[in-house]
Write a protein that holds these residues in place. Sequence first.
Motif, PDB file in Angstrom:
ATOM      1  N   UNK B  10       0.856  -1.188   0.000  1.00 25.16           N
ATOM      2  CA  UNK B  10       0.000   0.000   0.000  1.00 25.16           C
ATOM      3  C   UNK B  10       0.888   1.232   0.000  1.00 25.16           C
ATOM      4  N   UNK B 109      -2.410   0.501  -4.645  1.00 25.03           N
ATOM      5  CA  UNK B 109      -2.363  -0.859  -4.108  1.00 25.03           C
ATOM      6  C   UNK B 109      -1.783  -1.728  -5.215  1.00 25.03           C
ATOM      7  N   UNK B 161      -2.588   0.627   9.286  1.00 21.61           N
ATOM      8  CA  UNK B 161      -3.296  -0.623   9.085  1.00 21.61           C
ATOM      9  C   UNK B 161      -3.627  -0.738   7.612  1.00 21.61           C
ATOM     10  N   UNK B 162      -3.165  -1.803   7.002  1.00 23.20           N
ATOM     11  CA  UNK B 162      -3.463  -2.079   5.602  1.00 23.20           C
ATOM     12  C   UNK B 162      -4.351  -3.307   5.584  1.00 23.20           C
ATOM     13  N   UNK B 163      -5.615  -3.100   5.216  1.00 25.64           N
ATOM     14  CA  UNK B 163      -6.547  -4.212   5.195  1.00 25.64           C
ATOM     15  C   UNK B 163      -6.631  -4.767   3.783  1.00 25.64           C
ATOM     16  N   UNK B 164      -6.294  -6.034   3.636  1.00 29.27           N
ATOM     17  CA  UNK B 164      -6.375  -6.657   2.319  1.00 29.27           C
ATOM     18  C   UNK B 164      -7.647  -7.481   2.268  1.00 29.27           C
ATOM     19  N   UNK B 165      -8.646  -6.979   1.564  1.00 28.54           N
ATOM     20  CA  UNK B 165      -9.910  -7.691   1.486  1.00 28.54           C
ATOM     21  C   UNK B 165     -10.003  -8.589   0.274  1.00 28.54           C
ATOM     22  N   UNK B 166      -8.937  -8.580  -0.527  1.00 22.74           N
ATOM     23  CA  UNK B 166      -8.970  -9.343  -1.781  1.00 22.74           C
ATOM     24  C   UNK B 166      -7.776 -10.311  -1.763  1.00 22.74           C
ATOM     25  N   UNK B 167      -7.055 -10.477  -2.896  1.00 23.27           N
ATOM     26  CA  UNK B 167      -5.905 -11.382  -2.885  1.00 23.27           C
ATOM     27  C   UNK B 167      -4.623 -10.578  -3.086  1.00 23.27           C
ATOM     28  N   UNK B 168      -3.489 -11.211  -2.801  1.00 18.65           N
ATOM     29  CA  UNK B 168      -2.201 -10.531  -3.006  1.00 18.65           C
ATOM     30  C   UNK B 168      -1.421 -11.190  -4.141  1.00 18.65           C
TER      31      UNK B 168
END
Lengths: 508, 227, 216
Positions: B10, B109, B161-168
Amino acid sequence: MSKRLDLPDIQGNIIRAYGRFGFPKGRFFFLRIDDGDRGRAFVGTITKRVTTSVSWGPPPKGVIPKPEAPINIAFTYNGLKALGLPTASLAGFPQEFIMGMKKRKAILGDDGPSDPEHWDKVWAEDVHVAVSINAQTPENGQPLEYVEEAYQWVKSRIDGSDGGVVLLTGHRGDDGQEDLPFQDASILYDENDQPCAKEHFGYTDGIGDPVFEGQITDEHRVAGRGKLTREGGWAPLATGEFLLGHPDEAHEYPPAPAPILLSRNGTFMVYRKLHQNPASFERLLDAHAESFPGGRELLAAKLAGRWRDNGAPVVNTPDTASKAAWDQRFAAADERTRDGMLADFRFDLMGDKCPIGAHIRRINPRGSLEFGQEGAYDTPGALDDRRRILRRGLPYGVVRDRGRDDGNHGVIFMALNTSIERQFEFVQQQWINYANDSKEGSDKDVLLGNHDAACPSKMVIHADPKSGQPPYFVDEIPRLVETRGGDYFFIPSMTALRMIAKGKVDPT
Amino acid sequence: MANISGNAYALTALSPIKNGCIGEISYADEVQDRLHGLGVCEDSPLAKVPQTYLARFFILDDVFYESTPGCDPFCNLLDILSIFKDRFRLLTLPREDHLKSRYLVFSSNFHGDLETYLRGMWSAINADIKRIWEHCVAFDGVRDAEGFITYIKRCRLTANLFFMGSTDDSLEEQLKALYLKQQFVKFAVSHQGLGAAELQEAFRVFIERVQPNRLAAPTWRPGQSIP
Amino acid sequence: MSNIAGKAYAMNVITPIRWYMAWINKLIFWAANRTPSSLRGLVTLSLIHYARWVIIDRWKFPHLDPSQPKEDLHYSYMLFFSNFNGSWDQYVDSFTFAIPSGLDLFWKKNVRYPKSVPLTPFHDYIRHNQIDTDHYYNAYPLASSNDVKSAKHLKQELIAFDQGVRDAGPEEFLKKYHALLVDLQYDLGDMQPAPIVSLATQAVDARRLLDARGPR
């Protein structure tokens, strides 16, 4: 339930779904106000006969005897403007109500055959007022006797306005007429000529109508119709979801126009004439009945979430064997138990009993959007509770030929809520014509979706992994329901009606 | 390092814009205008920047004055004191803050590490980068990818805070997966009910066409907006 | 200018926080980072592609050159960036209904934060502090976060299935194919353009397309 509502102030159609209370007939007609003074005088006269929500029957519980033909009245934004409401009040109405339903067609998916250009001609007029008559049928005599009496009474007052109030024509009728002055509606009758709660595709309708605080005193009706609590029970929904001037599920008063006396105890009504295509529906069932394991009626049950014959929830009757057992219990049960069997249930997480895209699951997920993650949300129904609507309509017309789509038959859909945008429009746009919230992408509701051959949709009927069967795909779905007219209306309280009639609305 | 979640990064970069004008247009308004003129979806310059999932630009003109109602932990003490002296009541109002410069905010992102990303970005769209950043403070010193990396690092903020709601996954993986999903759904629905041998043959043809293991093609284009 | 790219909405919110309270928020974020279960509500809502919170201490705004005036602020600031699916109303509503306590936890120390319930003051607070995006890019405008996640699962299973049936006869193939479909039955939603988020956006988009086509 401790909340007491001011029933004499609330119009009767908000608290009661008349169809359920022995009023099988309906007539809806629409007016234009051409002169403010005479329009207000007309409203004042009609208000004296408008039916409220007081109890019916002999004292001490009843306030008045059960009326033969309840009358109710509602207004569009343009209607309120024509009746002389001040700008400061008008400006407090929500945007979608001000625009009217026609202009919202892109949001509602009213395209192709549902486009306003195909609507009944009356909707090309400037509709200001909606008058609804719901009526009993007399024991002996013509079925429409009470409807006609009430209608002629209102009509005589329209005529007496000397052109100040105009009855709009342009409704389509049974025999190809395009210019009728009213829209008739009626519950359907079964093969034994008994009234039934079905609509033209054969499904029993209106079982899951919401229950809110202060509305009724039958506690057992809350189960399955109210909101889910964390403990697994049901509670009535906050009054403010359906009545302005009362706290809603977000613990505040729903946004409403000023002054309070104009809005309190009123609500908004979405009126939609929905034509149904019975031949297309039967063809869809035919096309899949051969290949769908379980047969035609189970398929129909999976599409809707309830079996056509008696409304058994498919989550509890996912195959013919369990349905037969359910039917036996149902036949032997008393009325209260039957109601519980029909209304009190939750959906299965995996959808192999009640498919995730089934109609009744789309419009009221009953806590499924927590996806089994207990405690992830404030309550299991946190995402559903503010998307409920009261259903107050009736079917119209009769299917004379099930092999044709083009007869005059469908449903007069009337949804009552305090926020058209947050409740009705949201469900229509996000849960009927789309399905991202339930993780089914752009798949549309089979029954109500705005299906389009250029961009075909589908439904996945989930399989039980233990069955060895694959999921079943229902594709090539034609548009089964077409919008043929409608608009957004404001149903005022009795106080507001009297103030509007006297020209006394003033938010200063 | 809170800017990272798995393989996703991010990036939040605030680049101060020079105070001043070109003619009668402020530098910041000029930058904003250039941003508004960029193509969208597959036509966005960011579509050419490798590994970009979702990214945005905006101009931070100033901070807001919190003239909103609300509860504050220290109001209660001041509320009591204001019974005695009215000036305490005024102290409960929020302070009026102003930024002395306007900032170009770039929030991206993406997949992978920062330096590789910025190098790829410079290599793909350095003309656009110059057009967007040219009026930012100290950007005139940026002449190459390494200079750009150094510059952005000076502008970079650390996420709490980096919220990953999907995939990396890599962008190629994500796009290929989306392509396969779209194609397989069509296949599954249209081949429902086929006999075993026929289905097996059709599936073989399908796999040959969609080539699941070949990320380069066939697949969705970055920013593709038409199904 | 648009906050929308396909199915995603770019929200930017900047809120002041007293500099001597900021450490509490930093602590809360630090703890959330270390306890995945604390974010369960967010994960279950499944509406977000990527989101981040950034606290800028009041003296830490990037200062790149002596010619640039140094910032002189009373407050530190919390930046919130989200990439989510659905309309603004749906997003803010979902959070207020589903995880009001989580929202309060993250924003409580911000100046004049009104708590997330009731709804309208919270709506107003977010709108008041929201900055519109000038350029928004989404690598997959046709895909929601749910679509990206389900696509990953589908690709993995499809490839594994293909490997597993290389040498299978038709009957075995069919059996395994059915099992594949059952495994993927929650990942098969279509991906068509997003529902119209607002009529204003629709009108702007229509004009943009007209402009792009140029004068006739």
